[in-house]
Write a protein that holds these residues in place. Structure first.
Motif, short mmCIF file in Angstrom:
data_model
loop_
_atom_site.label_atom_id
_atom_site.label_comp_id
_atom_site.label_asym_id
_atom_site.label_seq_id
_atom_site.Cartn_x
_atom_site.Cartn_y
_atom_site.Cartn_z
N THR A 1 0.85 -1.19 0.00
CA THR A 1 0.00 0.00 0.00
C THR A 1 0.89 1.24 0.00
OG1 THR A 1 -0.10 -0.02 2.42
CG2 THR A 1 -1.90 -1.11 1.23
N LEU A 2 0.39 2.28 -0.60
CA LEU A 2 1.12 3.54 -0.61
C LEU A 2 0.92 4.27 0.72
CD1 LEU A 2 0.25 4.85 -4.19
CD2 LEU A 2 2.44 3.91 -3.43
N ASP A 3 1.96 4.92 1.19
CA ASP A 3 1.88 5.70 2.41
C ASP A 3 1.33 7.08 2.07
OD1 ASP A 3 2.16 7.04 4.78
OD2 ASP A 3 4.35 6.89 4.87
N LEU A 4 0.09 7.33 2.47
CA LEU A 4 -0.57 8.61 2.19
C LEU A 4 -0.75 9.44 3.46
CD1 LEU A 4 -3.39 7.29 -0.20
CD2 LEU A 4 -1.07 8.00 -0.79
N SER A 5 0.00 9.10 4.49
CA SER A 5 -0.22 9.71 5.81
C SER A 5 0.04 11.21 5.84
CB SER A 5 0.64 9.00 6.86
OG SER A 5 2.02 9.12 6.54
N ARG A 6 0.86 11.71 4.93
CA ARG A 6 1.19 13.14 4.96
C ARG A 6 0.38 13.95 3.95
NH1 ARG A 6 5.87 10.40 5.71
NH2 ARG A 6 6.34 10.39 3.48
N ILE A 7 -0.60 13.32 3.34
CA ILE A 7 -1.45 14.02 2.38
C ILE A 7 -2.60 14.69 3.11
CG2 ILE A 7 -3.11 13.63 0.52
CD1 ILE A 7 -1.24 11.72 -0.76
N SER A 8 -2.96 15.89 2.68
CA SER A 8 -4.01 16.65 3.36
C SER A 8 -5.38 16.00 3.20
CB SER A 8 -4.06 18.08 2.81
OG SER A 8 -4.59 18.08 1.49
N LYS A 9 -6.27 16.27 4.16
CA LYS A 9 -7.63 15.73 4.09
C LYS A 9 -8.39 16.29 2.89
CE LYS A 9 -8.63 17.29 8.16
NZ LYS A 9 -9.39 17.58 9.40
N GLU A 10 -8.02 17.52 2.46
CA GLU A 10 -8.67 18.10 1.28
C GLU A 10 -8.29 17.34 0.01
OE1 GLU A 10 -8.82 20.84 4.53
OE2 GLU A 10 -7.06 19.94 3.58
N PHE A 11 -7.03 16.90 -0.06
CA PHE A 11 -6.62 16.11 -1.22
C PHE A 11 -7.30 14.74 -1.20
CE2 PHE A 11 -3.90 13.27 -3.66
CZ PHE A 11 -3.62 14.02 -4.79
N ILE A 12 -7.41 14.15 -0.02
CA ILE A 12 -8.11 12.87 0.11
C ILE A 12 -9.56 13.01 -0.34
CG2 ILE A 12 -8.96 11.13 1.74
CD1 ILE A 12 -5.99 10.89 1.17
N LEU A 13 -10.19 14.12 0.04
CA LEU A 13 -11.58 14.36 -0.38
C LEU A 13 -11.65 14.52 -1.90
CD1 LEU A 13 -14.54 14.83 0.34
CD2 LEU A 13 -13.99 17.28 0.62
N LEU A 14 -10.68 15.20 -2.46
CA LEU A 14 -10.61 15.35 -3.91
C LEU A 14 -10.60 13.99 -4.59
CD1 LEU A 14 -10.18 17.36 -6.32
CD2 LEU A 14 -7.74 17.08 -5.95
N LEU A 15 -9.79 13.08 -4.06
CA LEU A 15 -9.72 11.73 -4.60
C LEU A 15 -11.06 11.00 -4.45
CD1 LEU A 15 -6.22 10.53 -3.29
CD2 LEU A 15 -6.78 11.33 -5.59
#
Length: 400
Positions: free
Chosen positions: A6-20
Motif C-alpha cells: 500500500t502507498l503511504d498517504l499519511s502526509r497528504i491533506s484531508k482536502e486532497f483525500i476528499l478530492l480523490l
C-alpha cells in the motif's frame, strides 16, 4: 493489486483525500455519502485551490454538481461551475484552431499528429469540457520544422525564442518550440520529440504508421495510436512527477480502453519505460481505484515500480509547481533525484555522456566563431569548472 503493498498517504491533506474521493464517485458508487469522516473540518478554500492546481475542476464539477449543499457548500459548486464553463469555452476555441492548424500544415504537405488539447479530452473522456488545456501540442517530423515555422509566422504566430543552443544540441536536449498568436491568444507547441533527450524514442514514421483518426472535427485530425499514447502519457506524467492529478486521471481513463497489452509490453521494453508504466498503474489503482486486470498485473509486480510510485506521493503532499520559477531548492533537488531514478541503466549512461557535449553556457563563457565550435568539446571540462567557480564566488559575496 498486491494486498501486501500500500502507498503511504499519511502526509497528504484531508482536502486532497476528499478530492480523490469525489473523483471515485460514479452512478453506482456513493460510499462518500455514507462516510462523514472525510467531510469533517474541510477547508473548502484550500479544496478549491487544489482543484485549480491539479486542473481537476471540470471533472470534479461533473461529479459533485448534483450533491446537496450539506455535502458540498453552494459557493464551492458555484466556483467550480464558473471554472467549468470557462474551460468549456476555452476548449471550443482550441477545437476551432486545431482544425485550422491541421488543415494549414496538411495542405503544405506536413504530417501532423495532435498530442493534447481537445482531441485528447475527446479521446479519453468523450467530452471536451472534462479535461483542461491551455494550448495545442502537435508533433511533426524534425525535417519540417523550418517550413512549419515559416507557415505559422505567416499566419500571425510569434516564436518564443527561449532555446539557446550550440552544435545543434537543441535537437535532443529540447523537444518542442512554442509559438503564440497574440490576436487569437493561442499557444501552440510544435514537438519534434515526445520528451526531451537523451533517450530512445519512437521514430515519427513509426508513430505515423500507428496513428488514429479523430472524429472531433470535419477536417482530418490525427492522434497517436493507443499504445503510443499510453507511453506518451506515462513518460510525460512521470517527467513532471505526476505533480498535477490531471495527468494521472488521464491514465485512469486510458486504462479503461481496449489496449493491446502484448504490443504495449514490446514497446515499453523497447523504449525502456516498463517500470514507468508500472508506476503509473500503481498510482492510478491506489489513488483513483482503477481496476487492475490480469493483463496489468505483470506491470505492477516490480519493486522498482512500487518504489517509484511511493516517491511520486511527495508531489501530492504539497501543491508543488514545477512550471513556475524559481522552484524551491529542496523541491528542485528531490525532482532531480526522482528524474534520475526513472531512468534505465542505459539511459543513465546516456545522461552522463550528455554532459560531455557542450552546453550553450559554454559559448557564453567563451564566445567562439561557428567554425571553431568543435573546440568546445575539449574545452568543456575547463569551462564547466570556471562557471562553477564563478558561481561559488558570486554566491560567497566576492563578486556582486
Amino acid at each position: 493489486m498486491n494486498k501486501n503493498f500500500t502507498l503511504d498517504l499519511s502526509r497528504i491533506s484531508k482536502e486532497f483525500i476528499l478530492l480523490l474521493e469525489f473523483l471515485k464517485l460514479d452512478g453506482s458508487n456513493n460510499v462518500l455519502l455514507n462516510n462523514n469522516q472525510v467531510l469533517v473540518d474541510i477547508d473548502w478554500d484550500h479544496f478549491l485551490k487544489l482543484t485549480m492546481h491539479h486542473r481537476m475542476f471540470s471533472v470534479i464539477y461533473s461529479k459533485i454538481k448534483s450533491l446537496s449543499d450539506s455535502i458540498v457548500p453552494a459557493f464551492v459548486k458555484q466556483d467550480l461551475k464558473k471554472q467549468y464553463q470557462k474551460n468549456t469555452f476555452q476548449m471550443l476555441h482550441l477545437s476551432a484552431e486545431m482544425e485550422k492548424v491541421s488543415k494549414l500544415l496538411t495542405e503544405n504537405k506536413i504530417r501532423v499528429i495532435f498530442l493534447k488539447g481537445p482531441v485528447l479530452a475527446t479521446e479519453l473522456y468523450g467530452d471536451i469540457s472534462l479535461r483542461t488545456s491551455s494550448d495545442l501540442d502537435i508533433l511533426i517530423p524534425i525535417n519540417d520544422l523550418v517550413r512549419a515555422e515559416q507557415i505559422l509566422i505567416e499566419e500571425g504566430f510569434e516564436k518564443d525564442e527561449y532555446i539557446k543552443t550550440v552544435l545543434s544540441d537543441w535537437k535532443w536536449r529540447h523537444h518542442h518550440i512554442t509559438y503564440y498568436h497574440p490576436k487569437k491568444r493561442i499557444k501552440l507547441e510544435v514537438h519534434w520529440r515526445l520528451n526531451p533527450g537523451p533517450r530512445k524514442e519512437p521514430d515519427f514514421n513509426d508513430l505515423w504508421k500507428r496513428k488514429r483518426k479523430s472524429s472531433i472535427t470535419k477536417y482530418p485530425i490525427y492522434i497517436l495510436g493507443r499504445e503510443d499514447l499510453f507511453i506518451f502519457l506515462i513518460t510525460h506524467g512521470a517527467r513532471h512527477g505526476w505533480s498535477r492529478l490531471r495527468w494521472l486521471m488521464d491514465i485512469h481513463q486510458i486504462l479503461k480502453q481496449p489496449i493491446d497489452w502484448n504490443k504495449l509490453k514490446v514497446l515499453l521494453n523497447k523504449y525502456q519505460c516498463f517500470h514507468i508504466g508500472g508506476q503509473a498503474i500503481i498510482l492510478s489503482s491506489h489513488l483513483l481505484n482503477t481496476p487492475i486486470t490480469k493483463e496489468m498485473e505483470q506491470f505492477i509486480k516490480s519493486n522498482v515500480a512500487k518504489v517509484l510510485a511511493q516517491d511520486a506521493i511527495y508531489y501530492f503532499e504539497n501543491m508543488i509547481n514545477l512550471h513556475t520559477d524559481p522552484v524551491p531548492e529542496d523541491v528542485s533537488k528531490y525532482h532531480e533525484r526522482h528524474l534520475f531514478s526513472l531512468m534505465s541503466f542505459e539511459q543513465k549512461i546516456l545522461f552522463f555522456l550528455s554532459f560531455l557535449h557542450p552546453y550553450p553556457e559554454d559559448a557564453e563563457v567563451l564566445p567562439l566563431p561557428n567554425y571553431l565550435h568543435f573546440l568546445y568539446f575539449p574545452l568543456r571540462p575547463f569551462l564547466w569548472v570556471w562557471r562553477k567557480t564563478r558561481k561559488h564566488v558570486s554566491i560567497g559575496g566576492f563578486n556582486k
